[in-house]
Design a protein around this motif. Structure first.
Motif, PDB file in Angstrom:
ATOM      1  N   GLY A1044     -13.095  38.653   2.390  1.00  0.00           N
ATOM      2  CA  GLY A1044     -13.713  38.062   3.578  1.00  0.00           C
ATOM      3  C   GLY A1044     -14.148  36.637   3.358  1.00  0.00           C
ATOM      4  O   GLY A1044     -14.112  35.821   4.273  1.00  0.00           O
ATOM      5  N   GLY A1045     -14.596  36.299   2.161  1.00  0.00           N
ATOM      6  CA  GLY A1045     -14.987  34.934   1.828  1.00  0.00           C
ATOM      7  C   GLY A1045     -16.096  34.374   2.683  1.00  0.00           C
ATOM      8  O   GLY A1045     -16.215  33.157   2.832  1.00  0.00           O
ATOM      9  N   GLN A1046     -16.915  35.239   3.285  1.00  0.00           N
ATOM     10  CA  GLN A1046     -17.941  34.744   4.210  1.00  0.00           C
ATOM     11  C   GLN A1046     -19.346  35.175   3.782  1.00  0.00           C
ATOM     12  O   GLN A1046     -20.196  35.454   4.605  1.00  0.00           O
ATOM     13  CB  GLN A1046     -17.651  35.250   5.626  1.00  0.00           C
ATOM     14  N   SER A1047     -19.566  35.264   2.469  1.00  0.00           N
ATOM     15  CA  SER A1047     -20.878  35.702   1.980  1.00  0.00           C
ATOM     16  C   SER A1047     -21.936  34.649   2.297  1.00  0.00           C
ATOM     17  O   SER A1047     -21.930  33.550   1.729  1.00  0.00           O
ATOM     18  CB  SER A1047     -20.803  35.948   0.471  1.00  0.00           C
ATOM     19  N   SER A1085     -15.417  18.202  -2.298  1.00  0.00           N
ATOM     20  CA  SER A1085     -14.691  18.466  -1.045  1.00  0.00           C
ATOM     21  C   SER A1085     -13.437  19.276  -1.310  1.00  0.00           C
ATOM     22  O   SER A1085     -13.077  20.167  -0.529  1.00  0.00           O
ATOM     23  CB  SER A1085     -14.326  17.145  -0.359  1.00  0.00           C
ATOM     24  N   THR A1086     -12.771  18.972  -2.401  1.00  0.00           N
ATOM     25  CA  THR A1086     -11.560  19.717  -2.744  1.00  0.00           C
ATOM     26  C   THR A1086     -11.881  21.180  -3.010  1.00  0.00           C
ATOM     27  O   THR A1086     -11.164  22.088  -2.555  1.00  0.00           O
ATOM     28  CB  THR A1086     -10.890  19.094  -3.986  1.00  0.00           C
ATOM     29  N   ILE A1087     -12.936  21.421  -3.731  1.00  0.00           N
ATOM     30  CA  ILE A1087     -13.345  22.806  -4.005  1.00  0.00           C
ATOM     31  C   ILE A1087     -13.683  23.524  -2.708  1.00  0.00           C
ATOM     32  O   ILE A1087     -13.291  24.680  -2.487  1.00  0.00           O
ATOM     33  CB  ILE A1087     -14.567  22.815  -4.959  1.00  0.00           C
ATOM     34  N   THR A1088     -14.396  22.837  -1.821  1.00  0.00           N
ATOM     35  CA  THR A1088     -14.853  23.461  -0.575  1.00  0.00           C
ATOM     36  C   THR A1088     -13.700  23.721   0.379  1.00  0.00           C
ATOM     37  O   THR A1088     -13.787  24.614   1.236  1.00  0.00           O
ATOM     38  CB  THR A1088     -15.905  22.551   0.101  1.00  0.00           C
ATOM     39  N   ASP A1089     -12.623  22.983   0.250  1.00  0.00           N
ATOM     40  CA  ASP A1089     -11.483  23.169   1.157  1.00  0.00           C
ATOM     41  C   ASP A1089     -10.901  24.566   1.082  1.00  0.00           C
ATOM     42  O   ASP A1089     -10.199  25.016   2.004  1.00  0.00           O
ATOM     43  CB  ASP A1089     -10.393  22.141   0.836  1.00  0.00           C
ATOM     44  N   GLU A1095     -16.869  27.128   9.765  1.00  0.00           N
ATOM     45  CA  GLU A1095     -18.229  26.640  10.019  1.00  0.00           C
ATOM     46  C   GLU A1095     -18.938  26.353   8.709  1.00  0.00           C
ATOM     47  O   GLU A1095     -19.610  25.333   8.551  1.00  0.00           O
ATOM     48  CB  GLU A1095     -19.009  27.675  10.833  1.00  0.00           C
ATOM     49  N   MET A1096     -18.828  27.288   7.755  1.00  0.00           N
ATOM     50  CA  MET A1096     -19.454  27.066   6.446  1.00  0.00           C
ATOM     51  C   MET A1096     -18.854  25.842   5.759  1.00  0.00           C
ATOM     52  O   MET A1096     -19.583  25.025   5.169  1.00  0.00           O
ATOM     53  CB  MET A1096     -19.269  28.301   5.560  1.00  0.00           C
ATOM     54  N   LYS A1097     -17.521  25.710   5.871  1.00  0.00           N
ATOM     55  CA  LYS A1097     -16.845  24.580   5.256  1.00  0.00           C
ATOM     56  C   LYS A1097     -17.363  23.266   5.855  1.00  0.00           C
ATOM     57  O   LYS A1097     -17.654  22.300   5.119  1.00  0.00           O
ATOM     58  CB  LYS A1097     -15.338  24.699   5.452  1.00  0.00           C
ATOM     59  N   ALA A1098     -17.516  23.210   7.178  1.00  0.00           N
ATOM     60  CA  ALA A1098     -17.949  21.976   7.839  1.00  0.00           C
ATOM     61  C   ALA A1098     -19.367  21.597   7.402  1.00  0.00           C
ATOM     62  O   ALA A1098     -19.662  20.416   7.142  1.00  0.00           O
ATOM     63  CB  ALA A1098     -17.883  22.150   9.353  1.00  0.00           C
ATOM     64  N   VAL A1099     -20.244  22.590   7.299  1.00  0.00           N
ATOM     65  CA  VAL A1099     -21.630  22.306   6.914  1.00  0.00           C
ATOM     66  C   VAL A1099     -21.678  21.779   5.487  1.00  0.00           C
ATOM     67  O   VAL A1099     -22.380  20.799   5.178  1.00  0.00           O
ATOM     68  CB  VAL A1099     -22.500  23.568   7.064  1.00  0.00           C
TER      69      VAL A1099
END
Length: 1112
Positions: A1044-1047, A1085-1089, A1095-1099
């Motif tokens: 899910g990757g949404q923890s 930023s690369t890691i977060t991509d 939404e989590m990525k944008a924040v």
């Protein structure tokens, strides 16, 4: 001089002239008839004028008697002093000289015996005796008539009645002024001439030896031959018997019930033969007579003993009987004197049977008294009603006791309206516990009648409620206890007319609506005024229907947001609703509403159970329910004494045991039961010295077994329950469950240790029952087992841990085959701090063998992966502590690879090696857990829990890292604000986990001698930034790996790391060059991509952009 004084002065002067050639100072008894007529006529005229003006008619009688008496005593008084000190001087001086014949004949003919006696009673006893001797000499002087005897008896009776209570409290009464003047004259007597002292006659040689009873009884004996009528004989014998009874046969007032007093008063008034409206003065006089007859005499007996008194009275009785004066004709109607004699004979006869002395004289008198045949006296219900109503309405003596009697008696059918009118007019007399309960019983009886008057019942119910509302809080609680004994539904125990029931429902709803609105529902800080009003409103409706009021209390407490606090405070002020009386020292319940060991629950518990029964409560309603019960179980300090509205065992037996006994049912709310049990166990309820803990009344061993069953099921909460099964509680409740189990074990263990023989069977029963459950359960009950049993663990644990055989033994458990020793070892480490210490100290590992260390490290990683998802927060904290200890002691090998760094950083990371290794170890564990072979282990809730545990570990590491960096004062706040304190996990009321700090974190490398302190801190800031970047990468890596990757917990951890990074860069601008900042932005930023959640990525990317710009 006023008009009355002038009239009386003229009358006395006229009487003095009528005595010529003699004077009033020399008049004798036979001459008074002619001489005294003007005085008596003038006194009657003045009294009538006074009464017409609305004043008391006896005032002038008192004034004349007082003035004449003082004139007799103050013939030689100094005028210059008297006119200043004597308030009667003016009137007294206007009178001619008089003698004692004038005084006594005036008293006799003006029917002023009570006035004369009132003055006498304010004098010392020796002066009373002196004046009584003068009285006796006067009545015995010729000619002696029945009127003289009657006057003598009246004077005797008035003396025995004593002073009126109102006069005792009035220092300005005429009697008190008279007493002051006599005392003044007495003190002057020693300074006067011998002739004046003799004339005053205030000192006699035998006055100290005389006593009132001796003087009066002997006087009656001397006048016995002048008693010639039946009525006068009855009065004489009754008075002498009453004097005997009160002087010799009692030493304290005879206690009569209100009913007994009422019977005597009614019969006495019935014999008066008055048909007109009953006057309160008549009832008051009868009460004084009764009180004087049963109270010890105020006069001391000095010259006569009991035997002599018995002999004299027996001789008098026999003499009058021989003359036929005590014979009553058959069928004759009872008179007042006959009834009083009957009462006197009855009292004396009963007392003489118990008298230990004077047997001969006693038998003689008893024989005479038993031979008397007196008419039977009866009283009608009408007289009974009038007397009772008069006493209550005019608030006469004992009116409160009679009010209780009035309330208990059903309204007389012939005067029902009068009963109600009296009650309505005299509500103040009924403001007492007994009267309110009596009225309530009367109302309940009326409501049961088939043809009950509805309007009258409603009126009576309102009056009772008004009277109850005016009681003190203590009396309210007493009345509530009594009402619960009568009926748990109050006035509504049986069906009542709809108009009555509807009126009460309207009052009930209005009361609780007012309370809820005034309390605004959610505020726990209630103003004292609002609380007092609320208590009064609830008490009022609760007295009318305890069950109905408690149902409304319970409904409001559970379903009105925030109202539980107000309802609990109200009930704590009304312990009577739990069966307790306010102010009772032991706080025990009384009546059939008591909660005893037989399982009977209180009315409140039954109402609360009915309120929530078969209802699906929301989380907020469950919380209010639990808090409401918690407040009621808590101690309530009342007048310095602690008592609770509900006992803990009552709550456990009502709400916990029945619920938990249905384990496996879908209706079981185990979490709520655990919360209630935890709250009850948290209370500081001290048992008595000889009593056991209250928990022992709650089936403690079956309770422990049920808790162990729930814990056993909780160990498999990520597994799908069997078909038809239910999951009793969530993983978040595990902490609470373990806490409750441990506490119950400690309490029961202490009781078992105190009396092992009493509990040994139950103890072995529980131990054997736990064999079918997980082996870790028994460790939570270690305080219960004491030294009776060994610690039983999987046999594989003994392969990795050197444990003493006398305390430990192995079990062959199928899930724990070869190679599972480290898994069992980690489970033991997570159970308790003491067990963790044992496991670390007994770990079997040869650190000199690299192969052993590598194998141990790999096995521990696998065990960590297996145990992680099933840990609670406290267990996970213990596991983290173990990992850090193993790393610090070099028993756990965790290689750190620079997976996220392209070039080797020239930094000294030795201070942070422990934190970096822990982070890498957790990364490796999650790589295994998220791999293809393990990813199917957990459902979505399980992954969420694992994410929360990892977030907890990251915050722990983050705190440890920041502690090692000494920030300037200006920037300390920025870092602390950027990392808020870790919140307690939701659903766990006991967790408060502190960041761990071990020895490997406390050591700091000494600064280079060539580098300043500021430069050293600056260089450490670079290391901290590097560690934070590694932590950020690890968190992002795990979040991407997790299904899910949404923890959300990991997302929040990432934000915290970035905030800390930003704060350090702001505090140490030179720790990172613009180029390095740009590289960091690009790298983060690369890691977060890789995040899937946009939404989590944008924040995070927005936060990364702010991070770089602030550093630049």
């Amino acid at each position: 001089m006023d008009k009355g004084s002038a009239v009386l002065q003229g009358a006395f002067l006229l009487a003095d002239k009528l005595c010529r050639p003699s004077f009033l100072s020399c008049v004798n008894k036979s001459d008074w008839i002619a001489a005294g007529r003007p005085i008596l006529q003038a006194l009657q005229e003045v009294c009538e004028l006074e009464e017409a003006d609305g004043h008391h008619s006896s005032t002038w009688t008192k004034k004349v008697v007082c003035a004449v008496w003082l004139k007799l005593l103050s013939a030689e008084e100094d005028v210059e002093r008297a006119w200043r000190e004597n308030p009667f001087f003016s009137f007294q001086q206007s009178l001619p000289e008089v003698n004692h014949v004038v005084l006594l004949e005036l008293v006799k003919n003006a029917a002023a015996s009570h006035v004369y006696a009132g003055f006498l009673l304010h004098l010392p006893e020796d002066l009373i005796c002196l004046e009584l001797k003068r009285l006796v000499e006067h009545v015995k002087s010729e000619p002696t008539s029945e009127e003289d005897v009657h006057f003598f008896l009246e004077m005797w009776r008035e003396l025995w009645k004593g002073q009126e209570q109102a006069k005792l409290r009035n220092d300005e009464s005429m009697e008190m002024m008279f007493a002051k003047q006599v005392a003044r004259l007495t003190s002057m007597s020693s300074s006067l001439s011998p002739q004046a002292a003799k004339r005053l006659k205030l000192e006699t040689q035998d006055s100290a030896e005389a006593d009132v009873f001796h003087i009066l009884l002997n006087a009656l004996k001397d006048m016995a031959d002048h008693v010639s009528s039946l009525d006068l004989c009855f009065q004489s014998l009754s008075m002498s018997l009453d004097a005997l009874f009160t002087s010799f046969l009692i030493d304290r007032e005879v206690v009569l019930s209100a009913q007994e007093k009422m019977d005597i008063l009614c019969k006495a008034i019935s014999t008066k033969g008055k048909n007109e409206k009953l006057q309160p003065e008549l009832v008051e006089e009868a009460q004084r007579h009764l009180r004087a007859s049963i109270s010890p005499s105020q006069f001391k007996v000095r010259r006569m003993d009991l035997g002599e008194a018995l002999r004299v009275i027996a001789e008098l009785s026999q003499s009058w009987k021989d003359r036929g004066l005590l014979d009553v004709q058959d069928g004759s109607r009872s008179s007042y004197s006959a009834f009083q004699l009957e009462q006197s004979v009855q009292r004396v006869s009963t007392a003489l049977e118990e008298a230990p002395t004077a047997a001969t004289e006693k038998n003689l008198l008893v024989a005479v008294l038993k031979s008397l045949v007196l008419p039977v006296t009866e009283s009608s219900p009408e007289v009974h009603a009038q007397v009772l109503s008069t006493i209550i309405t005019h608030r006469l003596e004992d009116h409160e006791s009679f009010a209780a009697l009035f309330a208990r008696e059903p309204p007389w059918t012939h005067c029902d309206e009068g009963w109600m009118d009296c009650l309505e007019r005299s509500q103040a007399s009924f403001r007492q516990h007994d009267a309110v309960i009596g009225l309530s019983s009367t109302l309940m009886n009326k409501l049961r009648m088939e043809n009950a008057d509805v309007s009258q019942c409603r009126k009576l119910m309102k009056i009772i409620a008004d009277i109850f509302s005016s009681l003190s809080l203590e009396d309210m609680n007493k009345a509530l206890v009594s009402m619960l004994r009568l009926s748990r539904k109050g006035f509504f125990e049986f069906p009542v007319p709809p108009e009555v029931a509807g009126g009460f429902e309207q009052e009930l709803n209005m009361a609780f609506n007012c309370i809820i609105q005034a309390g605004s529902g959610a505020s726990s800080a209630v103003p004292q005024g609002n609380l007092t009003t609320a208590v009064s409103l609830v008490a009022r409706v609760a007295f009318q229907n305890p069950e109905g009021a408690l149902r409304s209390c319970c409904h409001s407490a559970v379903f009105n947001k925030g109202a539980f606090s107000m309802m609990a405070k109200i009930l704590q002020h009304l312990p009577g609703l739990s069966g307790q009386r306010g102010g009772d020292g032991d706080g025990r319940r009384s009546g059939e509403e008591n909660t005893a060991k037989d399982g009977t629950s209180s009315l409140l518990c039954r109402c609360l159970h009915q309120t929530v029964k078969d209802k699906s409560l929301s989380a907020n309603e469950k919380e209010q329910f639990a808090k409401f019960l918690g407040l009621l179980m808590g101690p309530n300090v009342d007048e310095g004494k602690e008592q609770s509205f509900l006992s803990p065992q009552e709550v456990i037996n009502t709400f916990v045991l029945p619920n938990l006994s249905s384990v496996g049912s879908s209706s079981v709310d185990a979490e709520l039961s655990l919360q209630l049990l935890h709250t009850a166990l948290s209370l500081d309820v001290q048992p008595g010295a000889s009593s056991s803990h209250w928990l022992m009344d709650c089936s403690p061993f079956p309770l422990l077994f049920v808790l162990a069953q729930i814990h056993d099921q909780n160990l498999r909460f990520w597994e799908e329950p069997p078909k038809g099964g239910v999951r009793l509680c969530s993983v978040d409740t595990k902490e609470l469950l373990v806490s409750v189990m441990t506490t119950v074990g400690q309490v029961v263990g202490a009781e078992v240790a105190a009396a092992p023989s009493s509990w040994s069977r139950a103890l072995f029963w529980l131990y054997n029952k736990l064999e079918e459950l997980d082996w870790t359960v028994r460790f939570h009950l270690k305080p219960l087992w004491g030294q009776h049993f060994k610690n039983e663990v999987p046999s594989s644990l003994l392969d990795v841990c050197d444990l003493p055989e006398q305390e430990w033994c192995g079990l062959d458990l199928p899930p724990y085959g070869q190679g599972t020793g480290l898994l069992a070892w980690l489970e033991c480490c997570s159970l308790s701090d003491s067990l963790q210490s044992t496991m670390l100290s007994c770990l079997s590992l040869d650190q000199h063998q690299p192969h052993h260390v590598n194998m141990f490290s790999k096995g521990l990683l696998v065990g960590l992966t297996q145990i992680l998802p099933w840990c609670s927060v406290s267990q996970w904290s213990r596991v983290l502590k173990v990992l850090k200890e193993l790393i610090a002691s070099n028993r756990l090998n965790v290689p750190f690879s620079l997976e996220y760094v392209e070039f080797l950083p020239l930094l000294d990371l030795r201070q942070f090696s422990c934190e970096l290794r822990v982070s890498v170890l957790l990364l490796r564990a999650f790589q295994l857990l998220c791999g293809s072979s393990c990813s199917h282990w957990l459902p979505a809730d399980g992954w969420a829990h694992a994410g929360r545990l990892y977030a907890h570990a990251v915050r722990n590491v983050l705190s440890s890292v920041k502690v090692k960096l000494q920030l300037p004062t200006a920037s300390t706040a920025a870092v602390s604000e950027s990392t808020p304190p870790e919140p307690a996990p939701s659903g766990d009321p006991n967790s408060a986990v502190s960041p761990y700090q071990d020895s490997c974190m406390n050591g700091r490398a000494p600064p280079d001698p060539g580098v300043s302190k500021e430069g050293h801190v600056e260089s450490k800031s670079q290391e901290v930034l590097f560690v934070l970047s590694q932590l950020f990468c690890h968190v992002q890596h795990i979040q991407v790996m997790m299904p899910g990757g949404q923890s959300e917990p990991l997302f929040l951890c990432s934000l915290e790391i970035l905030s800390s990074y930003e704060a350090i860069m702001a505090a140490f601008p030179d720790s990172c060059s613009p180029l390095e900042s740009d590289n960091t932005r690009h790298f983060f930023s690369t890691i977060t991509d890789n995040l899937l959640n946009q939404e989590m990525k944008a924040v995070l990317q927005q936060k990364i952009a702010q991070l770089v710009s602030s550093a630049a």
